[in-house]
Design an enzyme around this catalytic site. Structure first.
Site, PDB file in Angstrom:
ATOM      1  N   CYS A  49       0.847  -1.190   0.000  1.00 16.75           N
ATOM      2  CA  CYS A  49       0.000   0.000   0.000  1.00 16.75           C
ATOM      3  C   CYS A  49       0.882   1.239   0.000  1.00 16.75           C
ATOM      4  O   CYS A  49       1.753   1.385   0.869  1.00 16.75           O
ATOM      5  CB  CYS A  49      -0.908  -0.002   1.224  1.00 16.75           C
ATOM      6  SG  CYS A  49      -1.914   1.496   1.365  1.00 16.75           S
TER       7      CYS A  49
ATOM      8  N   CYS B  10       0.244   3.143   3.516  1.00 18.76           N
ATOM      9  CA  CYS B  10       0.673   2.694   4.843  1.00 18.76           C
ATOM     10  C   CYS B  10       1.726   1.591   4.817  1.00 18.76           C
ATOM     11  O   CYS B  10       2.212   1.185   5.875  1.00 18.76           O
ATOM     12  CB  CYS B  10      -0.537   2.221   5.654  1.00 18.76           C
ATOM     13  SG  CYS B  10      -1.220   0.649   5.101  1.00 18.76           S
TER      14      CYS B  10
ATOM     15  N   CYS C  90      -7.484  -0.555   1.092  1.00 20.75           N
ATOM     16  CA  CYS C  90      -6.571  -1.128   2.078  1.00 20.75           C
ATOM     17  C   CYS C  90      -7.291  -1.263   3.416  1.00 20.75           C
ATOM     18  O   CYS C  90      -7.841  -0.290   3.935  1.00 20.75           O
ATOM     19  CB  CYS C  90      -5.345  -0.226   2.231  1.00 20.75           C
ATOM     20  SG  CYS C  90      -4.228  -0.724   3.553  1.00 20.75           S
TER      21      CYS C  90
ATOM     22  N   CYS D 273      -5.409   1.170   6.226  1.00 23.24           N
ATOM     23  CA  CYS D 273      -5.481   2.639   6.228  1.00 23.24           C
ATOM     24  C   CYS D 273      -6.700   3.188   5.503  1.00 23.24           C
ATOM     25  O   CYS D 273      -6.938   4.396   5.530  1.00 23.24           O
ATOM     26  CB  CYS D 273      -4.211   3.243   5.629  1.00 23.24           C
ATOM     27  SG  CYS D 273      -4.099   3.135   3.827  1.00 23.24           S
TER      28      CYS D 273
ATOM     29  N   CYS E  90      -8.600  -5.037 -10.118  1.00 25.17           N
ATOM     30  CA  CYS E  90      -8.120  -4.019 -11.054  1.00 25.17           C
ATOM     31  C   CYS E  90      -7.676  -2.823 -10.217  1.00 25.17           C
ATOM     32  O   CYS E  90      -8.509  -2.096  -9.666  1.00 25.17           O
ATOM     33  CB  CYS E  90      -9.257  -3.650 -12.008  1.00 25.17           C
ATOM     34  SG  CYS E  90      -8.787  -2.484 -13.283  1.00 25.17           S
TER      35      CYS E  90
END
Ligand code: FE
Length: 131
Positions: free
Chosen positions: A48, A51, A97, A100, A120
């Site tokens: 990510c 984070c 995510c 976060c 995607c």
């Protein structure tokens, strides 16, 4: 910097590039074939960009032809969370995510793997950690 879940909009804006901020915090979509990961075939982990959590792996990456990095599954069940997205006159499943809350992209039921899923994902939402 506070914990990812508690970070303020100003803190996110200060810690992300304009492209990362637009995608992760404003649910933007980068133009197809413009991101840094859609044509990446190296082995490694996709983290990510907000984070640092591991979200996807090269093992599950495939060439979808869409121009966005595409995966058949997340790195671990639970690392990516889903929400219904009815914007733009469509009903889609948005993915973000789980740590976060940063927007990643969408998941569609037309993938090639046994689960039949195609994640995607915007390149701007991911950092690549080469193996
Ligand atoms: Fe995150």
């Amino acid at each position: 910097m506070s914990e990812p879940k508690e970070r303020t909009d100003a803190e996110w804006r200060a810690s992300l590039s304009p492209e990362q901020y637009e995608v992760l915090r404003r649910k933007g979509t980068e133009r197809a074939f413009t991101g840094k990961h859609w044509d990446n075939h190296e082995a490694g982990r996709y983290l990510c960009a907000g984070c640092g959590e591991e979200l996807f792996r090269s093992d599950e990456k495939f060439d979808s032809g869409s121009g966005w990095p595409s995966f058949t599954a997340p790195a671990q069940a639970g690392s990516v969370a889903e929400a219904v997205d009815t914007s733009h006159g469509m009903r889609r499943t948005e993915v973000h995510c789980a740590r976060c809350g940063g927007h990643l992209g969408h998941v569609f039921p037309d993938g090639p793997g046994p689960e039949g899923l195609r994640y995607c994902i915007n390149s701007a939402a991911l950092d690549f950690d080469k193996k």
